[in-house]
Design a protein around this motif. Structure first.
Motif, PDB file in Angstrom:
ATOM      1  N   MET A  52       1.184   2.482  18.821  1.00  0.00           N
ATOM      2  CA  MET A  52       2.271   2.882  18.087  1.00  0.00           C
ATOM      3  C   MET A  52       2.045   4.287  17.954  1.00  0.00           C
ATOM      4  SD  MET A  52       4.810   2.103  16.106  1.00  0.00           S
ATOM      5  CE  MET A  52       5.966   2.503  14.988  1.00  0.00           C
ATOM      6  N   ASP A  53       1.104   5.001  17.721  1.00  0.00           N
ATOM      7  CA  ASP A  53       0.894   6.263  17.754  1.00  0.00           C
ATOM      8  C   ASP A  53       1.458   6.865  19.221  1.00  0.00           C
ATOM      9  OD1 ASP A  53      -0.008   6.543  15.042  1.00  0.00           O
ATOM     10  OD2 ASP A  53      -2.035   6.653  15.636  1.00  0.00           O
ATOM     11  N   SER A  54       0.808   6.384  20.166  1.00  0.00           N
ATOM     12  CA  SER A  54       1.286   6.733  21.473  1.00  0.00           C
ATOM     13  C   SER A  54       2.723   6.843  21.653  1.00  0.00           C
ATOM     14  CB  SER A  54       0.715   6.380  22.537  1.00  0.00           C
ATOM     15  OG  SER A  54      -0.827   6.443  22.279  1.00  0.00           O
ATOM     16  N   ALA A  55       3.365   5.795  21.333  1.00  0.00           N
ATOM     17  CA  ALA A  55       4.865   5.398  21.563  1.00  0.00           C
ATOM     18  C   ALA A  55       5.633   6.291  20.791  1.00  0.00           C
ATOM     19  CB  ALA A  55       5.112   4.067  21.339  1.00  0.00           C
ATOM     20  N   TYR A  63       7.537   6.803   6.937  1.00  0.00           N
ATOM     21  CA  TYR A  63       6.327   6.246   7.605  1.00  0.00           C
ATOM     22  C   TYR A  63       5.100   7.032   7.956  1.00  0.00           C
ATOM     23  CZ  TYR A  63       3.829   4.124  11.877  1.00  0.00           C
ATOM     24  OH  TYR A  63       2.720   3.972  12.485  1.00  0.00           O
ATOM     25  N   VAL A  64       5.755   8.282   8.462  1.00  0.00           N
ATOM     26  CA  VAL A  64       4.916   9.445   8.957  1.00  0.00           C
ATOM     27  C   VAL A  64       4.052  10.022   7.564  1.00  0.00           C
ATOM     28  CG1 VAL A  64       4.392  11.504  10.083  1.00  0.00           C
ATOM     29  CG2 VAL A  64       5.764   9.688  11.128  1.00  0.00           C
ATOM     30  N   THR A  65       4.865  10.259   6.495  1.00  0.00           N
ATOM     31  CA  THR A  65       4.390  10.880   5.396  1.00  0.00           C
ATOM     32  C   THR A  65       3.266   9.889   4.715  1.00  0.00           C
ATOM     33  OG1 THR A  65       6.700  11.721   4.861  1.00  0.00           O
ATOM     34  CG2 THR A  65       5.072  11.580   3.042  1.00  0.00           C
ATOM     35  N   GLU A  66       3.390   8.600   4.972  1.00  0.00           N
ATOM     36  CA  GLU A  66       2.259   7.661   4.598  1.00  0.00           C
ATOM     37  C   GLU A  66       0.821   8.081   5.238  1.00  0.00           C
ATOM     38  OE1 GLU A  66       2.635   3.689   3.872  1.00  0.00           O
ATOM     39  OE2 GLU A  66       4.390   3.754   2.453  1.00  0.00           O
ATOM     40  N   ARG A  67       1.105   8.176   6.418  1.00  0.00           N
ATOM     41  CA  ARG A  67      -0.077   8.438   7.310  1.00  0.00           C
ATOM     42  C   ARG A  67      -0.572   9.932   6.892  1.00  0.00           C
ATOM     43  NH1 ARG A  67      -0.182   5.671  12.196  1.00  0.00           N
ATOM     44  NH2 ARG A  67      -2.334   7.110  12.462  1.00  0.00           N
ATOM     45  N   LEU A  68       0.337  10.685   6.820  1.00  0.00           N
ATOM     46  CA  LEU A  68      -0.158  12.328   6.358  1.00  0.00           C
ATOM     47  C   LEU A  68      -1.015  12.068   5.136  1.00  0.00           C
ATOM     48  CD1 LEU A  68       2.464  15.059   6.350  1.00  0.00           C
ATOM     49  CD2 LEU A  68       0.383  14.915   4.771  1.00  0.00           C
ATOM     50  N   LEU A  69      -0.313  11.333   4.122  1.00  0.00           N
ATOM     51  CA  LEU A  69      -1.119  11.046   2.668  1.00  0.00           C
ATOM     52  C   LEU A  69      -2.685  10.628   2.879  1.00  0.00           C
ATOM     53  CD1 LEU A  69       1.739  10.669   0.292  1.00  0.00           C
ATOM     54  CD2 LEU A  69       0.522  12.807   0.824  1.00  0.00           C
ATOM     55  N   ASP A  70      -2.570   9.566   3.675  1.00  0.00           N
ATOM     56  CA  ASP A  70      -3.911   8.900   4.055  1.00  0.00           C
ATOM     57  C   ASP A  70      -4.741   9.853   4.682  1.00  0.00           C
ATOM     58  OD1 ASP A  70      -2.922   6.752   3.092  1.00  0.00           O
ATOM     59  OD2 ASP A  70      -2.387   5.582   4.895  1.00  0.00           O
ATOM     60  N   SER A  71      -4.512  10.798   5.589  1.00  0.00           N
ATOM     61  CA  SER A  71      -5.446  11.555   6.199  1.00  0.00           C
ATOM     62  C   SER A  71      -5.945  12.737   5.308  1.00  0.00           C
ATOM     63  CB  SER A  71      -4.491  12.516   7.344  1.00  0.00           C
ATOM     64  OG  SER A  71      -3.666  13.593   6.796  1.00  0.00           O
ATOM     65  N   GLY A  72      -5.313  12.811   4.069  1.00  0.00           N
ATOM     66  CA  GLY A  72      -5.827  13.703   3.008  1.00  0.00           C
ATOM     67  C   GLY A  72      -6.849  13.136   1.892  1.00  0.00           C
ATOM     68  N   GLY A  73      -7.343  11.942   2.313  1.00  0.00           N
ATOM     69  CA  GLY A  73      -8.214  11.280   1.379  1.00  0.00           C
ATOM     70  C   GLY A  73      -7.681  10.121   0.633  1.00  0.00           C
ATOM     71  N   ASP A  74      -8.303   9.510  -0.437  1.00  0.00           N
ATOM     72  CA  ASP A  74      -8.081   8.515  -1.086  1.00  0.00           C
ATOM     73  C   ASP A  74      -7.045   8.763  -2.413  1.00  0.00           C
ATOM     74  OD1 ASP A  74      -9.316   6.735   0.170  1.00  0.00           O
ATOM     75  OD2 ASP A  74     -11.202   6.592  -0.753  1.00  0.00           O
ATOM     76  N   THR A  75      -7.317   9.974  -2.800  1.00  0.00           N
ATOM     77  CA  THR A  75      -6.600  10.419  -4.054  1.00  0.00           C
ATOM     78  C   THR A  75      -5.515  11.128  -3.941  1.00  0.00           C
ATOM     79  OG1 THR A  75      -8.015  12.575  -4.452  1.00  0.00           O
ATOM     80  CG2 THR A  75      -9.002  10.627  -5.336  1.00  0.00           C
ATOM     81  N   LEU A  76      -5.057  11.750  -2.571  1.00  0.00           N
ATOM     82  CA  LEU A  76      -3.801  12.499  -2.316  1.00  0.00           C
ATOM     83  C   LEU A  76      -2.658  11.218  -2.418  1.00  0.00           C
ATOM     84  CD1 LEU A  76      -3.406  15.382  -1.508  1.00  0.00           C
ATOM     85  CD2 LEU A  76      -2.950  14.529   0.905  1.00  0.00           C
ATOM     86  N   GLY A  77      -1.647  11.992  -3.271  1.00  0.00           N
ATOM     87  CA  GLY A  77      -0.409  11.183  -3.590  1.00  0.00           C
ATOM     88  C   GLY A  77      -0.676   9.809  -4.142  1.00  0.00           C
ATOM     89  N   GLN A  78      -1.960   9.779  -4.956  1.00  0.00           N
ATOM     90  CA  GLN A  78      -2.133   8.678  -5.602  1.00  0.00           C
ATOM     91  C   GLN A  78      -1.489   8.707  -7.094  1.00  0.00           C
ATOM     92  OE1 GLN A  78      -6.292   7.529  -7.288  1.00  0.00           O
ATOM     93  NE2 GLN A  78      -6.262   6.179  -5.425  1.00  0.00           N
ATOM     94  N   PHE A  79      -1.159   7.480  -7.354  1.00  0.00           N
ATOM     95  CA  PHE A  79      -0.451   7.239  -8.842  1.00  0.00           C
ATOM     96  C   PHE A  79      -1.204   6.458  -9.770  1.00  0.00           C
ATOM     97  CE2 PHE A  79       2.925   8.487  -5.733  1.00  0.00           C
ATOM     98  CZ  PHE A  79       3.609   9.131  -6.529  1.00  0.00           C
ATOM     99  N   ASP A  80      -1.029   6.854 -10.928  1.00  0.00           N
ATOM    100  CA  ASP A  80      -1.633   6.114 -11.938  1.00  0.00           C
ATOM    101  C   ASP A  80      -0.724   5.521 -12.983  1.00  0.00           C
ATOM    102  OD1 ASP A  80      -2.872   5.646 -14.657  1.00  0.00           O
ATOM    103  OD2 ASP A  80      -4.721   6.765 -14.047  1.00  0.00           O
ATOM    104  N   VAL A  81      -0.560   4.266 -12.959  1.00  0.00           N
ATOM    105  CA  VAL A  81       0.157   3.355 -13.670  1.00  0.00           C
ATOM    106  C   VAL A  81      -0.782   2.584 -14.737  1.00  0.00           C
ATOM    107  CG1 VAL A  81       1.975   1.803 -13.803  1.00  0.00           C
ATOM    108  CG2 VAL A  81       2.041   3.514 -12.067  1.00  0.00           C
ATOM    109  N   LEU A  82      -0.826   2.672 -16.204  1.00  0.00           N
ATOM    110  CA  LEU A  82      -1.435   1.964 -16.936  1.00  0.00           C
ATOM    111  C   LEU A  82      -2.893   1.803 -16.550  1.00  0.00           C
ATOM    112  CD1 LEU A  82       1.296  -0.823 -17.513  1.00  0.00           C
ATOM    113  CD2 LEU A  82       0.659   1.362 -18.899  1.00  0.00           C
TER     114      LEU A  82
END
Length: 603
Positions: free
Chosen positions: A438-441, A359-378
């Protein structure tokens, strides 16, 4: 190598960091690696403080490598591929000898060995907060690389949970589980002083602070020290290329194979981003060093104290190699908080580590911009959360997310629930509470249980007490239960009305239904043709269908449910008025929607 009696004397005389119930053990290890036999032999001396409120009459060691000693082990019975590998002769075995406690030799009659567990009856009972001194010799046969340790075809070694490790205690209870095919590890925090004798051509990386003590033409002596860690991990070999960097005052050490040198800049960038994100969001990374190792360990990546192991992407779809690398580094470094320093029981409650980390990893990747950790499928661009949603859709909530790791019937059920569905549960909790709450909790939970070995009840209490929201029904449905979520708009209609109030010209009827058993409050937005919007909430309790009436001066244009990450069919979360029930594509035919929409038709 230091002699057994001398090392025992040293550990008693040395100025060691004081032990406590939070850090109840210290290890001094003197070991030598024989590359010709792939055996590491050593002397281990331990000071152990009873961290429980009970008087102890025995202790237990985990001998994790013995899961691959023969084909009868629990691990081999649960994993046919590993069983075949062991049957072919690729075995490992960790043997203990010359065991003493407080200088008294322990007879074999006081020892019970069962699988990967090694119980020792104490010569005298150990009261709470009292200490004993344990000395032993060990020999480890190292296998070809598999399941978090071994050596590879290049002659590099990875050793994790490689020595006799005392079984830990959680809330006073001994955590003594067999090493299963899906389980990871649990131990209490300890302090390590380790002396290693390895071939002089080898390059080295370890948990903690590492110093080269001496070197000649054939051998090198290294010493390492680490405080308040769960294990001491080693990576060494002549095929590693070593480089160093730093961030936030942390010394970064990278051990990469030469063929992966092209990934070094991306590795450095992602490592620094991950350490910075989690340090800023929770608390500063607590160690002075961090090591990243390039090694195929049987998984995309692996977390260890102060060290992560990464499988580099040569063997996967090349176009997505960097994306997978970014995702893996981000995920494994985030473990340095949830596994390595908060240290929940990842064997018995794996979701509390892997799910929260994902869950935290997704937020981390989102903090780096749209292309970070983005996959290309077809040609379609996907973030990894798309695959998590699809996995949850396919799984249909068959198992709770909080099972013990060995209670899932197979790897697929384990992975989908512990990683994917757990992430969706936490994202749905965020949808319910709001991101700020959620972030505070979550931040309060992390800081409260730093070095604390929390369990599910601690997590639930921390989130509920911080937010002030009674979340018992949420927990019962989605953490300990298997409830599934699907809310949809069944109809949106209107009619002209005649009223004494000239401002109310239309009666709008919106029908919403709960199609599955999971109950969550629904946030509804009704947009009118004049541009105004009406926001309301349906506090669903037991009714499966709600009919809502609105009186307006403008006709309706469309209605939308805010939705939750767990909602299995987002295709029915919106509707236009007066157009034969057509759905609002709020994502402008986003690829995520399209894949989910077609899957919802066939599954």
């Amino acid at each position: 190598m230091i002699g057994l009696s001398n090392l025992a004397a040293n550990i008693m005389a040395a100025a060691i960091v004081s032990l406590s119930p939070e850090v109840p053990v210290s290890y001094q290890i003197d070991a030598k690696l024989d590359r010709s036999t792939n055996i590491i032999s050593g002397v281990e001396n331990i000071e152990f403080l009873n961290p429980t409120p009970d008087t102890l009459d025995r202790i237990c060691f985990h001998l994790y490598p013995n899961a691959f000693r023969d084909t009868s082990t629990v691990f081999c019975r649960e994993n046919s591929q590993i069983k075949a590998d062991v049957a072919s002769g690729n075995i490992s075995e960790l043997k203990i000898s010359d065991l003493t406690i407080d200088s008294l030799r322990i007879d074999s009659s006081a020892i019970t060995e069962s699988g990967t567990l090694y119980y020792v009856r104490l010569p005298a009972k150990l009261a709470p907060l009292e200490s004993i001194y344990i000395s032993l010799r060990f020999d480890l046969k190292i296998p070809k690389a598999r399941e978090r340790f071994g050596y590879n075809e290049l002659g590099n070694y990875l050793l994790s949970y490689w020595h006799p490790v005392l079984a830990g205690y959680q809330k006073g209870r001994l955590v003594d589980f067999e090493y299963h095919a899906n389980s990871e590890f649990f131990s209490n925090f300890g302090n390590y002083d380790v002396r290693l004798d390895i071939p002089s051509s080898f390059r080295m990386g370890t948990t903690g602070e590492l110093t080269e003590v001496s070197k000649d033409s054939s051998r090198t002596i290294w010493e390492a020290h680490a405080d308040t860690v769960l294990d001491f991990a080693i990576a060494c070999g002549s095929a590693f290329e070593v480089s160093e960097s730093d961030t936030l005052g942390i010394n970064l050490r990278y051990l990469l194979e030469k063929r992966h040198e092209k990934y070094r800049p991306a590795t450095d960038m992602m490592t620094k981003l991950s350490l910075s994100y989690n340090s800023g969001r929770f608390y500063k990374y607590p160690y002075k060093t961090f090591t990243l190792v390039d090694f195929e360990s049987g998984a995309e990546g692996m977390e260890l104290p102060g060290m992560v192991v990464i499988r580099y992407p040569d063997t996967r779809m090349f176009s997505n190699g960097r994306s997978m690398l970014e995702l893996t580094i981000a995920h494994e470094i985030t473990h340095e908080w949830f596994y390595a320093t908060i240290a929940s029981n990842e064997a018995e409650e794996p979701w509390l580590d892997e799910g929260v980390t994902s869950y935290v990893t997704e937020r981390l990747l989102d903090s780096g911009g749209d292309t970070l950790g983005q996959f290309d499928v077809l040609g379609y661009k996907f973030k990894f959360n798309v695959f998590e949603r699809l996995a949850a859709l396919i799984s249909k909530g068959e198992y709770p997310i909080n099972l013990k790791s060995w209670d899932y019937p197979d790897d697929a059920a384990y992975g989908i629930n512990v990683y994917n569905r757990s992430t969706l549960v936490l994202k749905s909790l965020e949808d319910l509470l709001g991101r700020s709450s959620m972030d505070s909790a979550l931040g309060a939970y992390v800081r409260q249980y730093r070095f604390g070995h929390p369990d599910l009840s601690d997590f639930e209490n921390a989130i509920s007490s911080t937010t002030g929201v009674n979340l018992n029904r949420f927990y019962a449905q989605y953490i300990t239960g298997t409830s599934r979520v699907d809310y949809g708009i069944r109809s949106l209609s209107y009619k002209s009305i005649t009223t004494t109030d000239s401002l109310n010209k239309y009666e709008i009827t919106l029908k919403i239904a709960r199609e599955l058993d999971g109950i969550l409050p629904q946030k509804i937005s009704l947009t009118l043709e004049n541009g105004n919007r009406i926001d309301t909430t349906w506090e669903d309790t037991t009714s499966r269908v709600a009919t809502l009436k609105f009186y307006t001066v403008s006709r309706p244009q469309f209605a939308v449910l805010a939705g939750y990450a767990l909602d299995e069919n987002i295709a029915n979360n919106s509707m236009y008025a007066g157009s034969f029930g057509s759905r609002l594509i709020s994502f402008e035919w986003d690829s995520v929607f399209m894949v989910e929409f077609f899957l919802s038709l066939i599954l």
